[in-house]
Each structure stands twice: as C-alpha cells, then as structure tokens.
Design a protein around this motif. Structure first.
Motif, short mmCIF file in Angstrom:
data_model
loop_
_atom_site.label_atom_id
_atom_site.label_comp_id
_atom_site.label_asym_id
_atom_site.label_seq_id
_atom_site.Cartn_x
_atom_site.Cartn_y
_atom_site.Cartn_z
N ILE A 159 1.04 4.23 -2.90
CA ILE A 159 0.90 5.66 -2.62
C ILE A 159 2.07 6.44 -3.22
O ILE A 159 1.89 7.52 -3.81
CB ILE A 159 0.81 5.91 -1.10
N LYS A 213 0.24 11.64 3.35
CA LYS A 213 -0.71 10.57 3.00
C LYS A 213 -0.48 9.35 3.90
O LYS A 213 -1.45 8.73 4.37
CB LYS A 213 -0.55 10.18 1.53
N SER A 270 2.27 3.36 15.45
CA SER A 270 2.17 4.05 14.16
C SER A 270 3.27 5.08 13.97
O SER A 270 3.72 5.32 12.84
CB SER A 270 0.80 4.73 14.02
N SER A 311 -2.97 4.76 10.98
CA SER A 311 -3.79 4.07 11.98
C SER A 311 -4.70 3.05 11.31
O SER A 311 -4.87 1.93 11.81
CB SER A 311 -4.62 5.09 12.76
N THR A 312 -5.29 3.42 10.19
CA THR A 312 -6.17 2.50 9.47
C THR A 312 -5.39 1.28 8.99
O THR A 312 -5.88 0.14 9.07
CB THR A 312 -6.82 3.21 8.28
N LEU A 313 -4.20 1.50 8.46
CA LEU A 313 -3.38 0.38 8.00
C LEU A 313 -3.09 -0.60 9.14
O LEU A 313 -3.07 -1.81 8.93
CB LEU A 313 -2.06 0.90 7.40
N ASP A 350 -1.73 10.06 7.40
CA ASP A 350 -3.19 10.09 7.47
C ASP A 350 -3.81 8.70 7.56
O ASP A 350 -4.86 8.53 8.20
CB ASP A 350 -3.77 10.83 6.26
N ILE A 351 -3.18 7.72 6.92
CA ILE A 351 -3.79 6.39 6.87
C ILE A 351 -3.07 5.38 7.76
O ILE A 351 -3.47 4.20 7.79
CB ILE A 351 -3.86 5.84 5.44
N HIS A 366 0.83 -1.20 0.00
CA HIS A 366 0.00 0.00 0.00
C HIS A 366 0.87 1.26 0.00
O HIS A 366 0.59 2.23 -0.71
CB HIS A 366 -0.93 0.00 1.21
N LYS A 388 -5.30 -3.58 10.12
CA LYS A 388 -5.24 -4.79 9.29
C LYS A 388 -4.32 -5.86 9.88
O LYS A 388 -4.31 -6.99 9.42
CB LYS A 388 -4.76 -4.43 7.88
#
Length: 407
Positions: A68, A93, A117, A99-101, A96-97, A64, A104
């Motif tokens: 990016i 970028k 993170s 925490s979301t990554l 920003d993502i 991912h 998983k």
C-alpha cells in the motif's frame, strides 16, 4: 477474557503516570519486552526460525502494508522539509482495511478485532501531525502483546517475532519515513535513539550480548558497520543513521555516541531496558497518547475534572504544558543535580515547533538551504532541548546531557 472495549487515552496527569508505573499493565509490557529480548541473545537475522501460522499471517499483513505504501506515492511537496500530505492517504487506506487484514490471523476472536486494530493502525504514525516516534513504535509492540494475551502468539514465537516480524516492521517504517518525510514525534525529536525508534537498539543489543569480537565502540568503524549490518539490528540502525546524516555520530547522535563507550553489550542491553522504562513508559508526553482497553487495561485514578486538562484542539490530546522558559536550558543545578529539563517533566514538552524529517532536511541542504540537516529548529529554544537522537542539537554536546543508565 474481559469483553472487548474500544481503547482510549487514560493517562493525563503525573499522578496517573505514577500509578501506571506501579501497575500490572506496566509490568506486563516490561515483561513482554524482556521475553522478546532474551529470545534473541546471540541470534543473527539470518538464523533459521520456525514461523507459526500466526507469525506467517502477521508477515503477510506487513507485506500488504508495504505494498500500500509503494502504491501511494508522495505528492509534490518539494517546498517543504516537513511531512508529506500523502501519508494521510496511506493512513486512511490502512484504517479502511485493518479489520479485514485481521481476519487473516488464525483463531483471532472476531469481537476483539476492533480493539486490536486500533493498536495496529496507530503503529504507522500520526495522521494529523504526519509524525512518528517511540510511542507509535510501542503501539506495534502492544499490538503483538494483545495477540500474545489472546494466545494467538506464544512464547515460542518470540525469536521470529523479533528477527522476522519486528525487523520487517522497521523496514516498512523506513520506507514510510523516507517516502513521506515523517517528522520525529515531539517538538525535540526525543524518546527515540535515531529520531524515530528505540526498540531496535534494545533488542539489537541483545543480539550482540556475549559476542567474542564486536564491542559497542565498533559502531564508529565503517567497515564493521557495513559487514555486520546484515546480521545485527543494532548495526543496521547505525548504518541507516549514517546514510541520512552528515558528520559523525558524536555530533548528531550524542546518546548513541555515549553508549558506545560502555564496555560490554550486556551493560548496553540492560541499560536500554532501564532507559525504555524511564524515557518511554515513564514520560507523560509519550504515555498520554497511549490507548488502554480491555486487553491492555488501565485501572488507575481518573483525571481531575479541571479546565486545565481540556482537550487541546490543535493537537488532539490533553495535558498541561510546562513553561517553555525552562525546557530549552541544558544547564544543571549543581546543588541538586537536577536540570530545568527534569523539573519541566523530562526532555521537554511534546507540542512545540515541528522538527523536520531528516530526509527533508537533507534534501533542503542539497538544494542550498543554509540550515544544516543536523541543526534543526529546536536550537531556537536556546542551546538544545533534544533527547539524544540524531535530531539532538549540537548545542547539547557536553552541556547537561542526561547520563545514560548503563553502569
């Protein structure tokens, strides 16, 4: 498990660094490096490995990140040999993502994600300076270490972590370095053996331990490098250096050239570990940037309440600077065996003039710039100041290069 807390910079003084070097945290980091090191002795990049669900999740995260980077092209910055501002867009970028990554990663406690993170985000380079060095590389190592301490990763994951995860990370970093012309971190491009990295050479040497035919001096044979770069990280790194640097390793990579004279890969590997402890974990300009939290703690003395340690606003960190008059000298005091560089705190300070990316320097040379891509601005300090990577000044060859700890 100690409750998660935001990681912060803790090491600002030589006394704090000295304490850290005797600490359980220092021991933890070294033991983790050594565990991963032993897992790949004699291994090839093509070896079959068992990827746990956590390893698969990490590889997906790195994919991912790569996507990016590919979707964030550099801006037109052709007049500069230094970092491309588009890196900051890429960095934002990722931040920003992040925490979301991390959601998983299987079984990762949500409360630990903010702390973990930060190591992940800082693994890709410095946003303000658009640079990268072995300190950022260490953040990636410690990102994996936090997952290990949380028992998301286990000792059984060690081999795939080096051969799959770390090697994927290096390939993504090569993309970032070539896309955004990341500058070598530190004013002299130090603490990395190829301007940027250290660990690929350390674990790459482990892969070659006991090899029947390949010797350290083989890095000077183009055919051997080309053949074995597909299987061995060390040779892949040499191939990368040769692809962006002119002349021979002796001129632009004197430390690697010195190491090639060592007789066995066992000595290269053990020497790399010693060097990592001395030149990365043992250097204030590197460790002052490192983040400590609840998972990787610092429990040593606090910094002195002294105005000399006020935040240096232009760079965003705190530390005293040694006098520049000594840093540039490569002459050793024959009586003591100590060079002014040692007295000044190692290979030099971290806040001097920026060193251009090798990619930017090569482009400048192609366009007729009079500066050779191996003669970087550090030469203004008077005969060198480099730390042995390809960015090291030609003025250092044979003049006071610190001996490598391989015998």
């Amino acid at each position: 498990m100690v409750p998660s807390s935001p990681p912060r910079k803790c090491i600002l003084t030589p006394a704090q660094l000295a304490w850290f070097q005797t600490s359980d945290t220092h021991k933890l980091i070294v033991e983790y490096i050594e565990m991963l090191n032993e897992s790949v002795v004699g291994a090839k990049l093509s070896d079959e490995v068992v990827e746990s669900e956590a390893v698969k999740a990490i590889l997906a995260i790195l994919d991912h990140v790569e996507s990016i980077a590919r979707d964030t092209p550099p801006v037109d910055n052709s007049s500069s040999r230094f970092g491309n501002p588009a890196f900051r867009t890429f960095y934002d970028k990722i931040a920003d993502i992040a925490s979301t990554l991390h959601t998983k990663i299987p079984s990762l406690p949500p409360q630990t994600i903010p702390e973990i993170s930060l190591y992940f985000i800082e693994s890709w380079g410095n946003r303000s300076r658009i640079d990268y060095g072995s300190g950022m590389e260490m953040n990636f190592l410690c990102w994996l270490l936090t997952l290990h301490k949380l028992q998301i990763l286990s000792a059984a994951d060690s081999k795939p972590l080096v051969l799959r995860v770390f090697w994927k990370y290096i390939r993504v970093m090569r993309l970032l370095q070539s896309t955004y012309w990341l500058e070598p971190a530190g004013s002299h491009g130090v603490w990395g053996l190829d301007d940027y990295h250290f660990l690929p050479f350390l674990w790459g040497a482990a892969q070659l331990r006991g090899h029947k035919y390949i010797r350290p001096k083989s890095i000077h044979d183009p055919e051997i490098v080309e053949e074995y770069a597909k299987e061995y990280i060390y040779f892949a790194c040499i191939q990368f250096i040769n692809s962006i640097k002119t002349a021979s390793l002796r001129w632009h990579s004197p430390m690697l050239d010195d190491i090639s004279a060592v007789k066995t890969w066992d000595k290269v590997n053990s020497g790399m570990i010693k060097m990592y402890k001395a030149e990365v974990l043992g250097k204030l300009p590197v460790m002052q940037h490192f983040l400590f939290g609840s998972i990787i703690p610092y429990e040593g003395p606090p910094p002195p309440m002294d105005e000399d340690f006020a935040v240096d606003a232009h760079i965003g960190h705190t530390h005293p600077h040694p006098p520049l008059g000594n840093v540039g000298s490569s002459h050793t005091n024959e009586a003591s065996g100590v060079s002014p560089r040692d007295i000044a705190g190692g290979w030099g300070d971290c806040c001097g003039i920026p060193v251009p990316s090798a990619f930017g320097a090569a482009r400048a040379e192609q366009q007729g710039n009079t500066h050779h891509n191996n003669m970087l601005p550090m030469d203004r300090f008077g005969g060198g100041g480099g730390g042995g990577g390809p960015g090291a000044s030609i003025g250092l060859i044979g003049k006071g290069i610190r001996p490598v700890p391989f015998d």
